[in-house]
Design a protein around this motif. Structure first.
Motif, PDB file in Angstrom:
ATOM      1  N   ILE A   3       0.842  -1.188   0.000  1.00 30.37           N
ATOM      2  CA  ILE A   3       0.000   0.000   0.000  1.00 30.37           C
ATOM      3  C   ILE A   3       0.879   1.240   0.000  1.00 30.37           C
ATOM      4  O   ILE A   3       1.866   1.322   0.729  1.00 30.37           O
ATOM      5  N   THR A   6      -1.070   7.378   2.696  1.00 29.22           N
ATOM      6  CA  THR A   6      -2.365   7.362   3.356  1.00 29.22           C
ATOM      7  C   THR A   6      -3.472   7.795   2.395  1.00 29.22           C
ATOM      8  O   THR A   6      -3.327   8.772   1.675  1.00 29.22           O
ATOM      9  N   PHE A   9     -10.241   4.647   1.894  1.00 28.01           N
ATOM     10  CA  PHE A   9     -10.789   3.617   1.011  1.00 28.01           C
ATOM     11  C   PHE A   9     -12.288   3.517   1.255  1.00 28.01           C
ATOM     12  O   PHE A   9     -12.736   3.277   2.385  1.00 28.01           O
ATOM     13  N   ARG A  39      -5.260  -5.602   5.232  1.00 26.54           N
ATOM     14  CA  ARG A  39      -4.019  -4.814   5.177  1.00 26.54           C
ATOM     15  C   ARG A  39      -4.305  -3.324   5.345  1.00 26.54           C
ATOM     16  O   ARG A  39      -3.529  -2.612   5.995  1.00 26.54           O
ATOM     17  N   LEU A  40      -5.382  -2.852   4.764  1.00 22.64           N
ATOM     18  CA  LEU A  40      -5.755  -1.450   4.940  1.00 22.64           C
ATOM     19  C   LEU A  40      -6.037  -1.162   6.408  1.00 22.64           C
ATOM     20  O   LEU A  40      -5.597  -0.139   6.957  1.00 22.64           O
ATOM     21  N   LYS A  41      -6.769  -2.061   7.046  1.00 22.85           N
ATOM     22  CA  LYS A  41      -7.086  -1.880   8.454  1.00 22.85           C
ATOM     23  C   LYS A  41      -5.821  -1.936   9.311  1.00 22.85           C
ATOM     24  O   LYS A  41      -5.642  -1.124  10.220  1.00 22.85           O
ATOM     25  N   TYR A  45      -5.516   2.763   7.754  1.00 25.74           N
ATOM     26  CA  TYR A  45      -6.154   3.589   6.736  1.00 25.74           C
ATOM     27  C   TYR A  45      -7.669   3.523   6.946  1.00 25.74           C
ATOM     28  O   TYR A  45      -8.209   2.440   7.183  1.00 25.74           O
ATOM     29  N   VAL A  47     -11.387   2.902   6.382  1.00 24.97           N
ATOM     30  CA  VAL A  47     -12.147   2.050   5.459  1.00 24.97           C
ATOM     31  C   VAL A  47     -13.627   2.338   5.650  1.00 24.97           C
ATOM     32  O   VAL A  47     -14.139   2.322   6.770  1.00 24.97           O
ATOM     33  N   LEU A 257      -7.310   0.374  -7.632  1.00 20.95           N
ATOM     34  CA  LEU A 257      -6.309   0.899  -6.695  1.00 20.95           C
ATOM     35  C   LEU A 257      -4.934   0.982  -7.354  1.00 20.95           C
ATOM     36  O   LEU A 257      -4.185   1.947  -7.144  1.00 20.95           O
TER      37      LEU A 257
END
Length: 264
Positions: A3, A6, A9, A39-41, A45, A47, A257
């Motif tokens: 990723i 920042t 999403f 992975r975002l969490k 980041y 969501v 993305l």
């Protein structure tokens, strides 16, 4: 899957993150979607899951497919915002105003028997949802708006056709409601520019967000007419940014993305 930087999403839930549409997802698609969201969490980041349904139904779908809990929910066509614990955003509720007088609204619309009330799970405190058996034209929109305007101020009409059934969903919501205004509200609160906001959708009622200056993506399973309309709108909307993914569901999200260099 790395990723970059920042960003916020946001994605439609049904038919995008959840592979529950009429098309078959590629092998491993749901696993790749879960991995992306986890992975975002893990990277902290924000969501956001976006849905036309109420919170309990949306949560049921999330649990069925085993996706992680988001930081925020935008529900009932942007008339409601909730945090991860299911607490309604008080600031957004104040902006939406008082709940709709639904019985009064239905009474002024009863002269057209083709308009039928949708099931309870499709309703909201500030959202009245109806079915119409076929395409909606401007004359019907004008008639509904005039009738509703007699008993309720500050409303807007949204309609979204269902290509599979031939029915059209008609929704009456506050004038300042919608998926795009709700996402903009969260974006401003988090202090992120629109260039750092990603949104993926698949239907006509996702186009308002997609044309709002965020990094918008339509997944490959979006109906052809929706993709065609999105292309036309993007060409004629200043500041609009849009990619059309070839992959279905979460694979199309990941493709989007990467197109915006949020992932490699």
């Amino acid at each position: 899957m790395q990723i970059h930087n920042t960003f916020l999403f946001a994605s439609e839930l049904d038919g995008v993150l959840l592979p529950n549409g009429i098309f078959t997802a590629a092998v491993g698609c749901l696993d790749r979607t879960r991995q992306l969201l986890e992975r975002l969490k893990a990277a902290s980041y924000p969501v956001v899951y976006v849905t036309s349904h109420h919170l309990s139904l949306a949560r049921e779908g999330r649990e069925t497919f085993g996706l992680p809990e988001p930081n925020y929910w935008i529900c009932n066509l942007g008339t409601e915002i909730y945090d991860a614990f299911g607490n309604a955003d008080q600031g957004w509720e104040r902006m939406m105003g008082s709940p709709f007088p639904k019985e009064v609204l239905l009474n002024v619309l009863k002269d057209d028997p083709r308009l039928t009330v949708q099931e309870d799970e499709h309703q909201g405190a500030r959202k009245l949802s109806l079915y119409y058996p076929g395409p909606v034209d401007d004359s019907l929109r004008t008639w509904i708006s005039m009738r509703v305007g007699q008993v309720a101020e500050g409303t807007r009409l949204m309609d979204s056709p269902d290509g599979a059934s031939g029915m059209t969903s008609i929704d009456i919501v506050p004038a300042n409601a919608g998926k795009a205004p709700a996402l903009s509200f969260l974006t401003e609160r988090l202090g992120l520019p629109r260039t750092r906001v990603f949104f993926s959708g698949d239907s006509e009622d996702d186009l308002e967000i997609s044309m709002s200056g965020v990094c918008g993506t339509l997944v490959g399973n979006a109906p052809g007419p929706v993709q065609d309309k999105a292309r036309r709108l993007a060409e004629n909307t200043e500041g609009a940014r849009l990619t059309l993914s070839r992959g279905y569901y979460g694979d199309g999200v990941i493709e989007g993305l990467r197109a915006y260099d949020f992932l490699n």
